[in-house]
Design a protein around this motif. Structure first.
Motif, PDB file in Angstrom:
ATOM      1  N   PRO A  60     -23.384   2.506  -4.247  1.00 11.21           N
ATOM      2  CA  PRO A  60     -21.934   2.788  -4.213  1.00 11.21           C
ATOM      3  C   PRO A  60     -21.097   1.526  -4.378  1.00 11.21           C
ATOM      4  O   PRO A  60     -20.109   1.512  -5.111  1.00 11.21           O
ATOM      5  N   VAL A  61     -21.516   0.433  -3.719  1.00  7.68           N
ATOM      6  CA  VAL A  61     -20.742  -0.809  -3.804  1.00  7.68           C
ATOM      7  C   VAL A  61     -20.817  -1.373  -5.218  1.00  7.68           C
ATOM      8  O   VAL A  61     -19.794  -1.711  -5.829  1.00  7.68           O
ATOM      9  N   TYR A  62     -22.038  -1.443  -5.738  1.00  9.59           N
ATOM     10  CA  TYR A  62     -22.217  -2.002  -7.082  1.00  9.59           C
ATOM     11  C   TYR A  62     -21.396  -1.222  -8.121  1.00  9.59           C
ATOM     12  O   TYR A  62     -20.629  -1.805  -8.890  1.00  9.59           O
ATOM     13  N   THR A  63     -21.547   0.101  -8.142  1.00  7.59           N
ATOM     14  CA  THR A  63     -20.886   0.917  -9.165  1.00  7.59           C
ATOM     15  C   THR A  63     -19.366   0.827  -9.060  1.00  7.59           C
ATOM     16  O   THR A  63     -18.678   0.542 -10.046  1.00  7.59           O
ATOM     17  N   THR A  64     -18.836   1.038  -7.852  1.00 10.41           N
ATOM     18  CA  THR A  64     -17.380   1.078  -7.680  1.00 10.41           C
ATOM     19  C   THR A  64     -16.755  -0.284  -7.963  1.00 10.41           C
ATOM     20  O   THR A  64     -15.768  -0.381  -8.704  1.00 10.41           O
ATOM     21  N   VAL A  65     -17.330  -1.338  -7.392  1.00 10.54           N
ATOM     22  CA  VAL A  65     -16.686  -2.646  -7.497  1.00 10.54           C
ATOM     23  C   VAL A  65     -16.810  -3.219  -8.908  1.00 10.54           C
ATOM     24  O   VAL A  65     -15.856  -3.809  -9.432  1.00 10.54           O
ATOM     25  N   SER A  66     -17.984  -3.015  -9.570  1.00 16.21           N
ATOM     26  CA  SER A  66     -18.095  -3.575 -10.921  1.00 16.21           C
ATOM     27  C   SER A  66     -17.115  -2.883 -11.870  1.00 16.21           C
ATOM     28  O   SER A  66     -16.518  -3.518 -12.730  1.00 16.21           O
ATOM     29  N   ALA A  67     -16.932  -1.568 -11.689  1.00 13.64           N
ATOM     30  CA  ALA A  67     -15.952  -0.856 -12.530  1.00 13.64           C
ATOM     31  C   ALA A  67     -14.540  -1.349 -12.226  1.00 13.64           C
ATOM     32  O   ALA A  67     -13.741  -1.578 -13.130  1.00 13.64           O
ATOM     33  N   ALA A  68     -14.230  -1.540 -10.942  1.00 13.72           N
ATOM     34  CA  ALA A  68     -12.879  -1.979 -10.571  1.00 13.72           C
ATOM     35  C   ALA A  68     -12.589  -3.369 -11.129  1.00 13.72           C
ATOM     36  O   ALA A  68     -11.479  -3.640 -11.589  1.00 13.72           O
ATOM     37  N   LEU A  69     -13.588  -4.249 -11.104  1.00 19.35           N
ATOM     38  CA  LEU A  69     -13.381  -5.610 -11.615  1.00 19.35           C
ATOM     39  C   LEU A  69     -13.050  -5.592 -13.101  1.00 19.35           C
ATOM     40  O   LEU A  69     -12.282  -6.422 -13.587  1.00 19.35           O
ATOM     41  N   ARG A  70     -13.639  -4.620 -13.801  1.00 21.55           N
ATOM     42  CA  ARG A  70     -13.373  -4.553 -15.238  1.00 21.55           C
ATOM     43  C   ARG A  70     -11.934  -4.122 -15.513  1.00 21.55           C
ATOM     44  O   ARG A  70     -11.418  -4.332 -16.596  1.00 21.55           O
ATOM     45  N   HIS A  71     -11.292  -3.498 -14.533  1.00 18.20           N
ATOM     46  CA  HIS A  71      -9.938  -3.000 -14.759  1.00 18.20           C
ATOM     47  C   HIS A  71      -8.857  -3.812 -14.064  1.00 18.20           C
ATOM     48  O   HIS A  71      -7.724  -3.362 -13.942  1.00 18.20           O
ATOM     49  N   VAL A  72      -9.203  -5.008 -13.603  1.00 21.16           N
ATOM     50  CA  VAL A  72      -8.173  -5.877 -13.021  1.00 21.16           C
ATOM     51  C   VAL A  72      -7.184  -6.245 -14.131  1.00 21.16           C
ATOM     52  O   VAL A  72      -7.581  -6.526 -15.257  1.00 21.16           O
ATOM     53  N   ASP A  73      -5.900  -6.201 -13.798  1.00 19.28           N
ATOM     54  CA  ASP A  73      -4.826  -6.493 -14.746  1.00 19.28           C
ATOM     55  C   ASP A  73      -5.127  -7.775 -15.538  1.00 19.28           C
ATOM     56  O   ASP A  73      -5.124  -8.871 -14.974  1.00 19.28           O
ATOM     57  N   PRO A  74      -5.387  -7.644 -16.859  1.00 18.58           N
ATOM     58  CA  PRO A  74      -5.753  -8.839 -17.642  1.00 18.58           C
ATOM     59  C   PRO A  74      -4.628  -9.877 -17.673  1.00 18.58           C
ATOM     60  O   PRO A  74      -4.893 -11.066 -17.853  1.00 18.58           O
ATOM     61  N   GLN A  75      -3.391  -9.426 -17.497  1.00 17.25           N
ATOM     62  CA  GLN A  75      -2.279 -10.384 -17.500  1.00 17.25           C
ATOM     63  C   GLN A  75      -2.336 -11.314 -16.296  1.00 17.25           C
ATOM     64  O   GLN A  75      -2.025 -12.497 -16.401  1.00 17.25           O
ATOM     65  N   LEU A 128     -11.060 -10.754  -6.901  1.00 16.00           N
ATOM     66  CA  LEU A 128     -11.497 -10.149  -5.635  1.00 16.00           C
ATOM     67  C   LEU A 128     -10.336  -9.549  -4.841  1.00 16.00           C
ATOM     68  O   LEU A 128     -10.417  -8.397  -4.417  1.00 16.00           O
ATOM     69  N   PRO A 129      -9.234 -10.299  -4.647  1.00 16.04           N
ATOM     70  CA  PRO A 129      -8.113  -9.676  -3.940  1.00 16.04           C
ATOM     71  C   PRO A 129      -7.631  -8.389  -4.623  1.00 16.04           C
ATOM     72  O   PRO A 129      -7.252  -7.431  -3.956  1.00 16.04           O
ATOM     73  N   ALA A 130      -7.676  -8.377  -5.964  1.00 13.26           N
ATOM     74  CA  ALA A 130      -7.182  -7.205  -6.692  1.00 13.26           C
ATOM     75  C   ALA A 130      -8.061  -5.982  -6.444  1.00 13.26           C
ATOM     76  O   ALA A 130      -7.582  -4.853  -6.528  1.00 13.26           O
ATOM     77  N   VAL A 131      -9.353  -6.184  -6.146  1.00 18.64           N
ATOM     78  CA  VAL A 131     -10.234  -5.028  -5.969  1.00 18.64           C
ATOM     79  C   VAL A 131     -10.526  -4.730  -4.491  1.00 18.64           C
ATOM     80  O   VAL A 131     -11.397  -3.916  -4.200  1.00 18.64           O
ATOM     81  N   VAL A 132      -9.781  -5.372  -3.588  1.00 17.06           N
ATOM     82  CA  VAL A 132     -10.015  -5.120  -2.160  1.00 17.06           C
ATOM     83  C   VAL A 132      -9.996  -3.621  -1.809  1.00 17.06           C
ATOM     84  O   VAL A 132     -10.895  -3.146  -1.126  1.00 17.06           O
ATOM     85  N   PRO A 133      -9.015  -2.838  -2.301  1.00 17.85           N
ATOM     86  CA  PRO A 133      -9.042  -1.400  -1.968  1.00 17.85           C
ATOM     87  C   PRO A 133     -10.327  -0.712  -2.441  1.00 17.85           C
ATOM     88  O   PRO A 133     -10.878   0.120  -1.723  1.00 17.85           O
ATOM     89  N   SER A 134     -10.809  -1.078  -3.639  1.00 18.04           N
ATOM     90  CA  SER A 134     -12.053  -0.477  -4.134  1.00 18.04           C
ATOM     91  C   SER A 134     -13.245  -0.909  -3.285  1.00 18.04           C
ATOM     92  O   SER A 134     -14.145  -0.115  -3.022  1.00 18.04           O
ATOM     93  N   VAL A 135     -13.250  -2.176  -2.878  1.00 18.66           N
ATOM     94  CA  VAL A 135     -14.349  -2.667  -2.050  1.00 18.66           C
ATOM     95  C   VAL A 135     -14.413  -1.852  -0.765  1.00 18.66           C
ATOM     96  O   VAL A 135     -15.483  -1.404  -0.342  1.00 18.66           O
ATOM     97  N   ILE A 136     -13.250  -1.620  -0.160  1.00 18.34           N
ATOM     98  CA  ILE A 136     -13.243  -0.885   1.107  1.00 18.34           C
ATOM     99  C   ILE A 136     -13.742   0.542   0.919  1.00 18.34           C
ATOM    100  O   ILE A 136     -14.592   1.018   1.672  1.00 18.34           O
ATOM    101  N   SER A 137     -13.245   1.235  -0.104  1.00 17.60           N
ATOM    102  CA  SER A 137     -13.690   2.622  -0.242  1.00 17.60           C
ATOM    103  C   SER A 137     -15.172   2.672  -0.592  1.00 17.60           C
ATOM    104  O   SER A 137     -15.883   3.581  -0.171  1.00 17.60           O
ATOM    105  N   SER A 138     -15.661   1.652  -1.327  1.00 13.87           N
ATOM    106  CA  SER A 138     -17.091   1.639  -1.636  1.00 13.87           C
ATOM    107  C   SER A 138     -17.905   1.358  -0.376  1.00 13.87           C
ATOM    108  O   SER A 138     -19.002   1.891  -0.210  1.00 13.87           O
TER     109      SER A 138
END
Lengths: 263, 280
Positions: B163-178, B199-209
C-alpha cells in the motif's frame, strides 16, 4: 549580507530546437550590468524559452550564454528566476518560502535578518507568518520576488511576473520593481506581453518573432531592439512613448497575423 | 491578524482559503461528550440485542455465547497468563512488520517515483510481485525463514509494503511540476529537492497509505498466525475453533477489532500533527 553587484549578460548565437520545432535561432544580445531589458513577442514566440536559457533551466542547442565573462552551465548561483505563477510552497509560511532563495551557505541568523529585510522591501513584513493560501495574488507575487532577491542575484530573470495580476495591482507592482531595482541593483531580464509595461520598466525592449516570409517553425529571432528614451520613473502617458507603443504593437500585430502561426 | 489579511485579500485568494477551511472541518461540531455518545449508540445497541437473544434462548449457547461468558473467557485466559502474552506477541509482530514494511515501501516509492531509470528498472518487477496473492508467500517464507518470528514479521512487512509503495510512488509522480522546477531553479537537487518539495507535497498520501498498510498488517498477522504459530491472537482463534470454544472466538475477534481501531487512532494522531505541519 553584501548584495552581489549587477552582472553583464551576453547571448551569442543562441538557438533552441524541440524535436523538429525550432523555437529560437541566432539570438545575439548583450545586456549591460544593471540594465533592465524587456522581451516582448506574440504567444509561442519563444520568449519564455529564451528566458529559461538565461535562468539556467534549459540549455541552448547552439550558441552560448555568458554571465560576467563565464559561460552558464545549468542553474547558476548568480541568477535568480521568478515565474508568472508565484510557485510558493503551500505548506511553508511566506517567510519560510523566501528562505528557500537564500544561498546554501548562509548562516541561520544572517539568513533570518536578510529575509526580514527583503520582506520589508516588498512590504510583506505583516504577512511573514501567513501561508500562501491566506494571501492575495499580488502578495504572493511579491513573496516570489523576495525569494528571487534572497539569492542575491547579479541577474534577475522574470517570466511575465505580473501577467496573472489585475490591472491595478500590476501598476503598483511595476513601481515596486523599480524601487527594488534601485535598492538591489541587479541586471533584469523580463518577459512580458504588455507593451506599456515594457516601455515603463525597460531601458531596452526586444521584439521577438519569426522573420516575415519564414514558416513559424523556422525559429524566432530578434526582430527589433528599441531603446526607450527618458529616465525612470517615466510618465505613463508621454507622447514619445505613445509613438513607440504604436511601433511595437505594429510589430506584434504582424506576427499575430502571420498565416503560419497556427500550430 | 490572519483574519484581517484573509478579508483583505483578492477574490481568488479568499475563495481558495474558504475552501481549504471547510475541507478541513470533517468532524461534527459540538462538544466531545456528544460525539462519544453518538459513536457509542450502535455498539451498545448491538450488545443489548446480543444479550436479549441469549437471554430469550433464541440461539443456543454453543453457537452464540453470552456477553458475560466472553468476558469470563477473557478473565480465564488472563489467569492462565495466556491473554496478555498472546496480545503482546501479536502487537509486537504487527508493529515491527508495519514499521519495517512501510519504511522500505517509502524508500522504494521515493526511488521509483523520482527516477525514471529506477522506475523502468523496478516498477514492472514490483508490479508482478504485487500481483502474487500475498498468502502464497506463507509456505515459502516458512521454508526459508522457518516457522518462527522472522517469517511472520516478514509476511506482515510484505503486507505493509505494497500500500505504501503503490500510493506514494503514484503521488510522487503527480507532484506539481511547477513547484519542482521552482525548487530546481533555486539550486535544490536530489534528496534536498525531495525534502523541500516532493515529500512535503505527498504527506497526505503517505498518511492514507500508512493507514491502509496498518490494516493490511493486522490482516497478515492473523493470516500468519492462523497458518503456523504457537502463540498470538491468530493462534488463539485456531485453537478455540479446534476446541469448540466459541466464547474465546468471540473474545479474540472483539480484541482484534479494538486493537486495530486503537492503532489506527494512533496513526490518526500522527496525521493531525503532520497535516498541521505540512498541510497547506
Amino acid at each position: 549580507m553584501p548584495t552581489v553587484p549587477a552582472l553583464p549578460v551576453v547571448l551569442a548565437g543562441v538557438g533552441r530546437t524541440f524535436g523538429d520545432r525550432r523555437v529560437l535561432r541566432d539570438i545575439d544580445l548583450e545586456i549591460a550590468a544593471g540594465e533592465i531589458v524587456a522581451i516582448i513577442g506574440a504567444s509561442g514566440s519563444g520568449k519564455s524559452t529564451l528566458l529559461r536559457q538565461v535562468g539556467g533551466l534549459d540549455q541552448p542547442d547552439s550558441g552560448t550564454v555568458t554571465i560576467d565573462g563565464t559561460p552558464l552551465n545549468g542553474v547558476d548561483q548568480r541568477t535568480a528566476i521568478a515565474f508568472q505563477e508565484p510557485r510558493l510552497l503551500p505548506w511553508r509560511s511566506v517567510a519560510r518560502n523566501v528562505e528557500v532563495g537564500l544561498p546554501r551557505s548562509t548562516p541561520r541568523a544572517e539568513g533570518r535578518a536578510r529575509v526580514d529585510e527583503l520582506l520589508r522591501l516588498v512590504q510583506l513584513e505583516d504577512a511573514k507568518s501567513l501561508r500562501p493560501r491566506q494571501i492575495s495574488g499580488g502578495m504572493a507575487q511579491r513573496a516570489s520576488l523576495a525569494r528571487a532577491l534572497a539569492r542575491g542575484p547579479g541577474v534577475l530573470v522574470l517570466d511575465e511576473p505580473f501577467g496573472a495580476l489585475d490591472a491595478l495591482t500590476r501598476l503598483t507592482m511595476q513601481d515596486l520593481l523599480l524601487e527594488i531595482h534601485s535598492a538591489e541593483p541587479a541586471t533584469i531580464l523580463l518577459v512580458t506581453h504588455d507593451v506599456d509595461e515594457a516601455l515603463y520598466l525597460a531601458d531596452r525592449v526586444i521584439l521577438l518573432g519569426t522573420e516575415p516570409g519564414y514558416p513559424a517553425n523556422s525559429g524566432a529571432v530578434i526582430r527589433s531592439v528599441i531603446t526607450v528614451p527618458g529616465k525612470r520613473p517615466r510618465d505613463r502617458g508621454s507622447a514619445s512613448l505613445a509613438q513607440l507603443r504604436a511601433e511595437l504593437l505594429d510589430g506584434l500585430g504582424v506576427s499575430t497575423h502571420h498565416p503560419a502561426h497556427t500550430f | 491578524m490572519a483574519d484581517q489579511f484573509i478579508a483583505a485579500t483578492g477574490t481568488a485568494g479568499s475563495a481558495y482559503s474558504g475552501l481549504a477551511v471547510s475541507a478541513r472541518r470533517k468532524t461534527l461540531p459540538g462538544p466531545l461528550w456528544l460525539r462519544v455518545l453518538l459513536g457509542a449508540i450502535i455498539p451498545l445497541a448491538v450488545l443489548g440485542i446480543w444479550q436479549l437473544i441469549v437471554s430469550l434462548g433464541l440461539i443456543p449457547s454453543y453457537r452464540l455465547p453470552s456477553p458475560a461468558s466472553v468476558v469470563l473467557a477473557g478473565v480465564d485466559l488472563a489467569n492462565r497468563g495466556l491473554l496478555f502474552s498472546s496480545i503482546a506477541i501479536s502487537v509486537q509482530r504487527v508493529l515491527i512488520g508495519f514499521v519495517a514494511g512501510s519504511l522500505v515501501g517509502l524508500v522504494a516509492a521515493s526511488a521509483v517515483g523520482l527516477s525514471r531509470v529506477v522506475s523502468s528498472l523496478l516498477a514492472p518487477t514490483l508490479g508482478a510481485l504485487r500481483a502474487v496473492p500475498s498468502l502464497a508467500w506463507v509456505p515459502l517464507l516458512g521454508l526459508y525463514l522457518g516457522i518462527n518470528e522472522d517469517s511472520k514479521v516478514a509476511l506482515i512487512a510484505i503486507g505493509a509494503f505494497f500500500p505504501v509503495y503503490t500510493t506514494v510512488s503514484a503521488a510522487l509522480r503527480h507532484v506539481d511540476p511547477q513547484l519542482v522546477e521552482a525548487g530546481r531553479a533555486y539550486g535544490y537537487t536530489g534528496t534536498r529537492l525531495l525534502g523541500l518539495v516532493q515529500l512535503p507535497a505527498v504527506v497526505p498520501s503517505v498518511i492514507s497509505s500508512l493507514r491502509l498498510a496498518l490494516a493490511q498488517s493486522w490482516l497478515f498477522l492473523v493470516a500468519a498466525e492462523l497458518l503456523a504459530s504457537a502463540l498470538g491472537l491468530g493462534h488463539l482463534l485456531v485453537d478455540s475453533q479446534n476446541n469448540g470454544r466459541i466464547d474465546r472466538l468471540f473474545l479474540v475477534i472483539i480484541l482484534l477489532g479494538v486493537f486495530g481501531k486503537v492503532t489506527d487512532a494512533l496513526v490518526g494522531l500522527l496525521e493531525r500533527y503532520l497535516l498541521r505541519r505540512w498541510g497547506s
